[in-house]
Motif scaffolding. Structure first.
Motif, PDB file in Angstrom:
ATOM      1  N   ALA A 167     -60.805  19.379  13.055  1.00  0.00           N
ATOM      2  CA  ALA A 167     -60.998  21.031  12.680  1.00  0.00           C
ATOM      3  C   ALA A 167     -59.597  21.829  13.120  1.00  0.00           C
ATOM      4  CB  ALA A 167     -62.271  21.522  13.359  1.00  0.00           C
ATOM      5  N   LEU A 168     -59.059  22.236  12.224  1.00  0.00           N
ATOM      6  CA  LEU A 168     -57.845  23.216  12.712  1.00  0.00           C
ATOM      7  C   LEU A 168     -58.343  24.542  13.152  1.00  0.00           C
ATOM      8  CD1 LEU A 168     -55.384  22.367   9.585  1.00  0.00           C
ATOM      9  CD2 LEU A 168     -55.249  21.436  11.779  1.00  0.00           C
ATOM     10  N   GLY A 169     -59.756  24.706  13.061  1.00  0.00           N
ATOM     11  CA  GLY A 169     -60.293  25.771  13.267  1.00  0.00           C
ATOM     12  C   GLY A 169     -61.438  26.129  12.449  1.00  0.00           C
ATOM     13  N   ALA A 170     -62.009  27.251  12.602  1.00  0.00           N
ATOM     14  CA  ALA A 170     -63.227  27.546  11.903  1.00  0.00           C
ATOM     15  C   ALA A 170     -63.386  29.190  11.147  1.00  0.00           C
ATOM     16  CB  ALA A 170     -64.593  27.285  12.580  1.00  0.00           C
ATOM     17  N   ALA A 215     -52.635  24.764  18.952  1.00  0.00           N
ATOM     18  CA  ALA A 215     -51.889  23.624  19.467  1.00  0.00           C
ATOM     19  C   ALA A 215     -52.301  22.703  18.441  1.00  0.00           C
ATOM     20  CB  ALA A 215     -52.642  23.224  20.850  1.00  0.00           C
ATOM     21  N   LEU A 216     -53.382  22.399  17.931  1.00  0.00           N
ATOM     22  CA  LEU A 216     -53.397  21.025  16.834  1.00  0.00           C
ATOM     23  C   LEU A 216     -52.562  21.481  15.531  1.00  0.00           C
ATOM     24  CD1 LEU A 216     -54.850  18.513  16.113  1.00  0.00           C
ATOM     25  CD2 LEU A 216     -56.829  19.882  15.269  1.00  0.00           C
ATOM     26  N   GLN A 245     -49.314  20.447  16.399  1.00  0.00           N
ATOM     27  CA  GLN A 245     -49.054  19.156  16.530  1.00  0.00           C
ATOM     28  C   GLN A 245     -48.903  18.557  15.210  1.00  0.00           C
ATOM     29  OE1 GLN A 245     -51.877  17.377  19.160  1.00  0.00           O
ATOM     30  NE2 GLN A 245     -51.815  15.441  18.134  1.00  0.00           N
ATOM     31  N   LEU A 246     -49.778  18.705  14.360  1.00  0.00           N
ATOM     32  CA  LEU A 246     -49.793  18.393  12.991  1.00  0.00           C
ATOM     33  C   LEU A 246     -48.685  18.969  12.112  1.00  0.00           C
ATOM     34  CD1 LEU A 246     -53.800  18.038  12.484  1.00  0.00           C
ATOM     35  CD2 LEU A 246     -52.021  16.101  13.538  1.00  0.00           C
ATOM     36  N   ASP A 247     -47.895  19.758  12.504  1.00  0.00           N
ATOM     37  CA  ASP A 247     -47.036  20.594  11.460  1.00  0.00           C
ATOM     38  C   ASP A 247     -47.673  21.051  10.266  1.00  0.00           C
ATOM     39  OD1 ASP A 247     -44.521  21.489  11.167  1.00  0.00           O
ATOM     40  OD2 ASP A 247     -43.775  19.853  10.065  1.00  0.00           O
ATOM     41  N   VAL A 248     -48.857  21.733  10.471  1.00  0.00           N
ATOM     42  CA  VAL A 248     -49.390  22.037   9.220  1.00  0.00           C
ATOM     43  C   VAL A 248     -49.019  23.591   8.757  1.00  0.00           C
ATOM     44  CG1 VAL A 248     -51.857  22.885   8.453  1.00  0.00           C
ATOM     45  CG2 VAL A 248     -51.552  20.979   9.675  1.00  0.00           C
ATOM     46  N   SER A 249     -48.629  23.511   7.589  1.00  0.00           N
ATOM     47  CA  SER A 249     -47.907  24.914   7.186  1.00  0.00           C
ATOM     48  C   SER A 249     -49.238  26.085   7.124  1.00  0.00           C
ATOM     49  CB  SER A 249     -47.500  24.799   5.731  1.00  0.00           C
ATOM     50  OG  SER A 249     -48.752  24.619   4.815  1.00  0.00           O
ATOM     51  N   GLU A 250     -48.405  27.257   7.239  1.00  0.00           N
ATOM     52  CA  GLU A 250     -49.237  28.390   7.214  1.00  0.00           C
ATOM     53  C   GLU A 250     -49.944  28.725   6.130  1.00  0.00           C
ATOM     54  OE1 GLU A 250     -50.462  30.615   9.488  1.00  0.00           O
ATOM     55  OE2 GLU A 250     -49.451  29.262  10.783  1.00  0.00           O
TER      56      GLU A 250
END
Length: 207
Positions: A65-68, A80-81, A84-89
């Motif tokens: 989960a990046l969130g919900a 933070a995750l 950490q994973l360098d996920v784009s906006e």
């Protein structure tokens, strides 16, 4: 160890009664929470309804989960995750939009409307069958806060200590019957923890 979700609901209801908790509405997070929430609503003589949120899965790992996001778009992000994973906006926004739509569709399937019940001034108890990361519960609680509930309690049979602690800042109170240090998954604390179908969950609301 709980025998099943109904047993967990009975024990949770007994604890809430012991505390003298009063509620106008009990909101289960479908699908698995409905068998837990039903005995709670019965014991508190409260209406039973639902609140829906969906996990925002990481790229290539939808269970992480990046969130919900709740049905109205209310979101909780694990920044933070994400960092950490360098996920784009752009990815985060795309998955937020998709899962918000999915949450609204589920709400409409259960309630025949994509709106929550009127919670302004209501004493609300949110019930889930357990919390692991607390992502979906957080999004649900934030949506209910925005609906101007008079009081907001989260009640669960079991949760990870870290998730339960973090959720205390999202509700007026959090009631968790068990917060074991060896927590790995919600299902490990149930003898029977099968899937709850949409049809079965809807039956709890209609019965």
């Amino acid at each position: 160890m709980f025998e099943d979700r109904a047993d967990a609901g009975d024990r949770l209801a007994a604890e809430l009664e012991r505390r003298g908790l009063e509620a106008d509405v009990v909101l289960g997070i479908p699908r698995g929470a409905l068998p837990v929430a039903k005995p709670v609503a019965n014991a508190l003589e409260a209406d039973l309804d639902i609140v829906v949120a969906r996990k925002m899965g990481a790229p290539g790992n939808p269970e992480l989960a990046l969130g919900a996001v709740a049905s109205d778009g209310t979101v909780w992000r694990n920044d933070a995750l994400i960092d950490q994973l360098d996920v784009s906006e752009a990815y985060v926004e795309d998955v937020r939009t998709m899962e918000a739509d999915n949450a609204r569709e589920k709400l409409a399937r259960y309630r025949e409307t994509d709106e929550l019940p009127d919670l302004a001034g209501a004493r609300v108890v949110v019930v889930d069958d357990g919390v692991a990361t607390g992502a979906t519960a957080t999004a649900c609680l934030r949506q209910i806060r925005e609906a101007d509930a008079a009081s907001l309690v989260l009640a669960v049979p079991v949760g990870s200590p870290s998730a339960v602690d973090s959720l205390r800042s999202e509700a007026d109170d959090v009631v968790a019957l068990r917060t074991p240090e060896n927590f790995r998954a919600v299902g490990q604390f149930y003898r029977t923890f099968g899937q709850v179908s949409d049809a079965d969950a809807i039956d709890y609301l209609e019965s």
